[in-house]
Design a protein around this motif. Structure first.
Motif, PDB file in Angstrom:
ATOM      1  N   THR A  87     -53.147  31.105 -15.067  1.00  0.00           N
ATOM      2  CA  THR A  87     -53.037  30.663 -13.671  1.00  0.00           C
ATOM      3  C   THR A  87     -54.262  29.852 -13.306  1.00  0.00           C
ATOM      4  N   SER A 147     -56.221  27.745 -10.309  1.00  0.00           N
ATOM      5  CA  SER A 147     -56.307  27.708  -8.852  1.00  0.00           C
ATOM      6  C   SER A 147     -57.350  26.684  -8.409  1.00  0.00           C
ATOM      7  N   ARG A 204     -59.077  25.553  -4.967  1.00  0.00           N
ATOM      8  CA  ARG A 204     -59.221  25.981  -3.579  1.00  0.00           C
ATOM      9  C   ARG A 204     -60.215  25.086  -2.845  1.00  0.00           C
ATOM     10  N   ASP A 210     -47.404  19.453  -3.684  1.00  0.00           N
ATOM     11  CA  ASP A 210     -46.416  20.383  -4.209  1.00  0.00           C
ATOM     12  C   ASP A 210     -45.381  19.700  -5.089  1.00  0.00           C
ATOM     13  N   VAL A 216     -47.199  28.104  -7.916  1.00  0.00           N
ATOM     14  CA  VAL A 216     -47.310  29.476  -7.418  1.00  0.00           C
ATOM     15  C   VAL A 216     -47.589  29.469  -5.918  1.00  0.00           C
ATOM     16  N   ASN A 217     -48.494  28.589  -5.466  1.00  0.00           N
ATOM     17  CA  ASN A 217     -48.826  28.533  -4.043  1.00  0.00           C
ATOM     18  C   ASN A 217     -49.372  27.149  -3.718  1.00  0.00           C
ATOM     19  N   SER A 273     -50.929  25.047  -0.167  1.00  0.00           N
ATOM     20  CA  SER A 273     -51.296  24.971   1.245  1.00  0.00           C
ATOM     21  C   SER A 273     -52.390  23.933   1.383  1.00  0.00           C
ATOM     22  N   GLU A 298     -55.299  25.460  -0.792  1.00  0.00           N
ATOM     23  CA  GLU A 298     -55.157  25.943  -2.168  1.00  0.00           C
ATOM     24  C   GLU A 298     -53.958  25.301  -2.849  1.00  0.00           C
ATOM     25  N   ARG A 303     -52.187  26.400  -6.419  1.00  0.00           N
ATOM     26  CA  ARG A 303     -52.215  27.374  -7.523  1.00  0.00           C
ATOM     27  C   ARG A 303     -50.992  27.139  -8.408  1.00  0.00           C
TER      28      ARG A 303
END
Length: 458
Positions: A71, A73, A75, A98, A110-111, A113, A116, A118
């Motif tokens: 994973t 990330s 941020r 995205d 995964v995420n 925003s 972030e 991820r």
């Protein structure tokens, strides 16, 4: 230092991951001494990052086992709604916001925003290892990278043993091989619960490592059936081990036991029965009795592992040996026989002492450096004689005390009878004399049957 501005057209990312210039918008990059320095081209959209004071991106390095999920990330510490994108080691865009331009379905969002991005990478392989870049479209743009490290556990763990069946006292070689790991493994050896020390060699093939550890082990009969364990220490795997059981052949162990008499001494006229027990690997096939210092008496009966003498006599004294052998060698155990006189008297019940004699087990080896122990039939003599000696000593003490008392009584009576007044011959006739001269004259004249004494005064 004065700031210099450089402007390039805005960049639009296509679905295939390529970039093309869009002339309707221009983005300017600033260069100063206190901010990050970027060098780029409008067509290739590549740049060089130098860390400055305005860094807002945060990420961490990732370590993952081959085949697992990694994973990544990206941020943002102080988000201002700037665009975030993730690039692979070849600087191909994996995710732009995205949207995933790269046609690799192993990457999944995964995420997402404003603060972030991820992304997960499934079924990680060695080819996925490297630096992944997080980019933030600010003024000036920012970039930071994370490193993915892929661990590969050993493909196979094998123990090779020099000899499948070893003989007691031999030194055997064992090799344990851990193949195709990353990084190189550490191999540990155990015999049962005891850790041993081996010698390891490492070979590198491309990005993989093969480790071989060698163990030299001198085996004994106590090692038969004991497992030898090869254990691997590696960050990608836990409790990976393999083992081999040792098979050791050894000479027989021999033991002679006395069945009868169970307790006490071996006395003349009584029977004696001995039993010989032997075990080894392989099991002993030949067992025999012999007399060490003389020929075996004719009245001795040998039946397999048993020796029987129905009527002991003094001529049976000596050392009797039981020998056993197998394919490895020969061993023996000795029994020393001493025949005592038969008991003539029975001690009084009040002084009778029961003595329990424990017969020791004797195991001897013909190749041993120490002298073999010998079973002695006189082992029970000490207790029995000690009991008789106590009774005899008690009787002697009683007689001595009685004699001393009698002597004291006799002496007392003797002195009592001879107690009185004693007179000398010179005192005879002195009781009836009127004066001293008369007493002396009477005394001299009163000595009958004795020589007359005369005195002359001058």
């Amino acid at each position: 230092m004065a700031a210099a501005a450089r402007c390039c057209p805005s960049v639009r990312v296509s679905a295939g991951g390529s970039r093309r210039a869009v002339p309707r918008r221009r983005t300017c990059w600033q260069r100063s001494a206190t901010s990050e320095r970027f060098r780029g081209s409008c067509r290739g959209f590549s740049w060089e990052k130098r860390v400055g004071d305005g860094q807002n991106l945060i990420t961490e390095d990732v370590t993952v086992v081959e085949g697992d999920v990694a994973t990544i990330s990206c941020r943002v510490k102080n988000s201002d709604d700037s665009v975030i994108q993730l690039l692979n080691p070849n600087r191909q865009t994996i995710y732009f916001r995205d949207f995933r331009p790269l046609k690799d379905s192993r990457f999944q969002l995964v995420n997402f925003s404003n603060s972030e991005l991820r992304v997960s990478l499934t079924n990680v392989s060695i080819s996925d290892e490297g630096r992944y870049f997080c980019q933030l479209y600010t003024d000036p743009p920012q970039e930071i990278y994370t490193t993915i490290t892929v661990l590969v556990p050993p493909r196979n763990l094998v123990i090779d043993i020099q000899k499948e069946i070893a003989v007691e006292g031999e030194e055997i070689e064992l090799n344990c091989t851990a193949m195709a790991s990353r990084p190189a493994t550490t191999i540990r050896w155990f015999k049962g619960n005891k850790e041993l020390t081996g010698k390891s060699e490492v070979e590198q093939w491309s990005d993989m490592y093969t480790v071989t550890s060698q163990l030299l082990l001198k085996v004994g009969r106590e090692d038969d059936g004991v497992p030898v364990i090869c254990l691997v220490d590696h960050p990608a795997v836990k409790d990976l081990q393999t083992q081999r059981y040792l098979e050791v052949m050894y000479k027989p162990q021999v033991r002679v036991s006395q069945n009868y008499p169970v307790q006490g001494l071996t006395r003349e006229g009584e029977p004696l029965e001995l039993t010989c027990a032997a075990f080894g690997k392989p099991q002993p096939t030949d067992m025999r009795w012999l007399r060490v210092d003389d020929e075996m008496p004719q009245h001795v009966v040998v039946s397999g592992s048993n020796l029987l003498i129905s009527n002991l006599n003094k001529t049976d004294n000596g050392t009797y040996r039981c020998e056993a052998s197998n394919a490895v060698g020969k061993s023996h155990a000795d029994y020393m026989l001493f025949v005592y006189d038969p008991p003539t008297t029975i001690p009084p019940p009040t002084t009778t002492t029961t003595t329990t004699t424990t017969i020791p087990t004797t195991i001897t080896d013909t190749t041993a450096t120490t002298e073999p122990a010998v079973h002695d039939s006189r082992a029970g003599e000490e207790g029995a004689i000690r009991s008789v000696d106590h009774a005899v000593v008690g009787g002697v003490v009683a007689v001595v005390v009685f004699a001393m008392l009698c002597l004291l009584i006799i002496l007392g009576r003797y002195f009592a009878r001879h107690k009185g007044t004693y007179f000398t011959h010179e005192a005879k006739g002195a009781d009836d004399a009127a004066d001293a001269d008369t007493a002396i004259i009477n005394a001299e004249g009163g000595q009958n049957n004795s020589e007359e004494k005369k005195e002359y005064f001058i």
